[in-house]
Motif scaffolding. Structure first.
Motif, PDB file in Angstrom:
ATOM      1  N   ALA A   1       2.479   1.564  -3.461  1.00  0.00           N
ATOM      2  CA  ALA A   1       1.492   1.983  -4.461  1.00  0.00           C
ATOM      3  C   ALA A   1       1.215   3.478  -4.350  1.00  0.00           C
ATOM      4  O   ALA A   1       1.126   4.189  -5.365  1.00  0.00           O
ATOM      5  CB  ALA A   1       0.199   1.188  -4.290  1.00  0.00           C
ATOM      6  N   TYR A   2       1.098   3.962  -3.130  1.00  0.00           N
ATOM      7  CA  TYR A   2       0.779   5.379  -2.943  1.00  0.00           C
ATOM      8  C   TYR A   2       1.929   6.282  -3.381  1.00  0.00           C
ATOM      9  O   TYR A   2       1.725   7.249  -4.118  1.00  0.00           O
ATOM     10  CB  TYR A   2       0.430   5.658  -1.479  1.00  0.00           C
ATOM     11  CG  TYR A   2       0.034   7.094  -1.242  1.00  0.00           C
ATOM     12  CD1 TYR A   2      -1.241   7.543  -1.582  1.00  0.00           C
ATOM     13  CD2 TYR A   2       0.947   8.009  -0.724  1.00  0.00           C
ATOM     14  CE1 TYR A   2      -1.598   8.873  -1.393  1.00  0.00           C
ATOM     15  CE2 TYR A   2       0.603   9.338  -0.537  1.00  0.00           C
ATOM     16  CZ  TYR A   2      -0.677   9.756  -0.863  1.00  0.00           C
ATOM     17  OH  TYR A   2      -1.019  11.071  -0.688  1.00  0.00           O
TER      18      TYR A   2
ATOM     19  N   SER B   1      -4.213   2.035  -3.193  1.00  0.00           N
ATOM     20  CA  SER B   1      -4.087   2.090  -1.732  1.00  0.00           C
ATOM     21  C   SER B   1      -5.437   1.871  -1.061  1.00  0.00           C
ATOM     22  O   SER B   1      -5.493   1.409   0.078  1.00  0.00           O
ATOM     23  CB  SER B   1      -3.459   3.417  -1.298  1.00  0.00           C
ATOM     24  OG  SER B   1      -4.251   4.508  -1.728  1.00  0.00           O
TER      25      SER B   1
ATOM     26  N   ALA C   1      -5.939  -1.066   1.523  1.00  0.00           N
ATOM     27  CA  ALA C   1      -6.407  -0.760   2.870  1.00  0.00           C
ATOM     28  C   ALA C   1      -7.559  -1.676   3.261  1.00  0.00           C
ATOM     29  O   ALA C   1      -7.639  -2.153   4.404  1.00  0.00           O
ATOM     30  CB  ALA C   1      -6.839   0.699   2.954  1.00  0.00           C
TER      31      ALA C   1
ATOM     32  N   ALA D   1      -1.869   5.220  -7.171  1.00  0.00           N
ATOM     33  CA  ALA D   1      -2.203   5.498  -5.768  1.00  0.00           C
ATOM     34  C   ALA D   1      -3.613   5.047  -5.414  1.00  0.00           C
ATOM     35  O   ALA D   1      -3.916   4.799  -4.247  1.00  0.00           O
ATOM     36  CB  ALA D   1      -2.041   6.992  -5.486  1.00  0.00           C
TER      37      ALA D   1
ATOM     38  N   GLY E   1       0.823  -1.207   0.000  1.00  0.00           N
ATOM     39  CA  GLY E   1       0.000   0.000   0.000  1.00  0.00           C
ATOM     40  C   GLY E   1       0.855   1.254   0.000  1.00  0.00           C
ATOM     41  O   GLY E   1       0.564   2.231  -0.710  1.00  0.00           O
ATOM     42  N   ILE E   2       1.935   1.237   0.785  1.00  0.00           N
ATOM     43  CA  ILE E   2       2.849   2.382   0.823  1.00  0.00           C
ATOM     44  C   ILE E   2       3.527   2.568  -0.533  1.00  0.00           C
ATOM     45  O   ILE E   2       3.606   3.683  -1.072  1.00  0.00           O
ATOM     46  CB  ILE E   2       3.901   2.187   1.933  1.00  0.00           C
ATOM     47  CG1 ILE E   2       3.222   2.228   3.313  1.00  0.00           C
ATOM     48  CG2 ILE E   2       4.995   3.247   1.836  1.00  0.00           C
ATOM     49  CD1 ILE E   2       4.141   1.862   4.459  1.00  0.00           C
TER      50      ILE E   2
END
Length: 237
Positions: free
Chosen positions: A206-207, A230, A234, A227, A203-204
């Motif tokens: 991707a963002y 994310s 999540a 992004a 997730g980090i």
């Protein structure tokens, strides 16, 4: 039942909050439903075998042959890998943006070149020109510029067919990760705990990769719209 609850826990928030027009979100929804469907068929066949044994008055002994045959699982995973790999390569919305560094750059001239798309973006109050790059590359640590081009694995004469190698690698990743999760799931709670940690890291990545400022600062590829993943990640976490 637990699998259905997990899948719904991922899909419902994604459908509510994510931009469904983004190709990455659509791909993740497809992967979730596809692999979830394979797992559902596998569990259903096992339950049916248990019921059949009970109907015959025999003692049920759990066996791997009761579920979906391994070869059919692999076929399903390979088919999904082909879809994902082909979409990532051929879909025009999946690109990496590269900044044009030339000081003498003339967008009116270079913009006439075929198969190239240029954007002028405002970053920190400055106009910067980016070109959409369609390359079979990925970010890998300990490699120069943190990138690796799969085309370099092929002879010069075959570099135009690098997408075939790229799709094969995607197939390997899909089947390896899917089966790796199944192996990990042998101990209660282990698969979900490991998946949660992996989800946070992905997730980090991707963002920051979908944010031009963070991507530039961390020297990783800037991939527009990434992004949005994310939100899916999540929900997975």
């Amino acid at each position: 039942m637990g699998g259905i609850i997990i899948i719904l826990g991922i899909l419902i928030p994604t459908l509510l909050f994510a931009d469904l027009n983004k190709v990455y979100i659509r791909l993740m929804i497809l992967c979730t439903v596809w692999l979830g469907g394979i797992g559902f068929i596998d569990d259903y066949l096992k339950i049916r075998a248990k019921r059949n044994a009970k109907a015959k008055g025999a003692d049920y002994k759990k066996s791997d042959s009761d579920g979906l045959a391994g070869k059919f699982k692999i076929v399903g995973q390979v088919m999904l890998g082909i879809i994902v790999g082909a979409t990532l390569y051929f879909n025009p919305n999946v690109v990496v943006k590269r900044e044009v560094q030339s000081s003498g750059f003339d967008k009116t001239i270079v913009g006439k070149m075929k198969n190239l798309h240029f954007d002028t973006l405002m970053v920190d109050g400055k106009q910067r020109v980016f070109v959409d790059a369609k390359q079979v590359i990925t970010t890998i640590p300990f490699v120069k510029n943190h990138e690796f081009n799969y085309a370099k694995l092929l002879p010069k004469s075959l570099e135009d067919y690098a997408y075939v190698l790229y799709i094969l690698i995607v197939i390997f990743i899909v089947t390896a990760v899917s089966n790796g999760a199944n192996i990990t799931d042998g101990l209660d709670g282990l698969a979900t705990g490991v998946s949660a940690i992996i989800a946070v890291c992905l997730g980090i990545f991707a963002y920051v990769s979908g944010n031009i400022r963070f991507a530039e600062y961390l020297n990783i590829m800037y991939i527009p719209n990434l992004a949005e993943l994310s939100i899916f990640i999540a929900a997975l976490f």
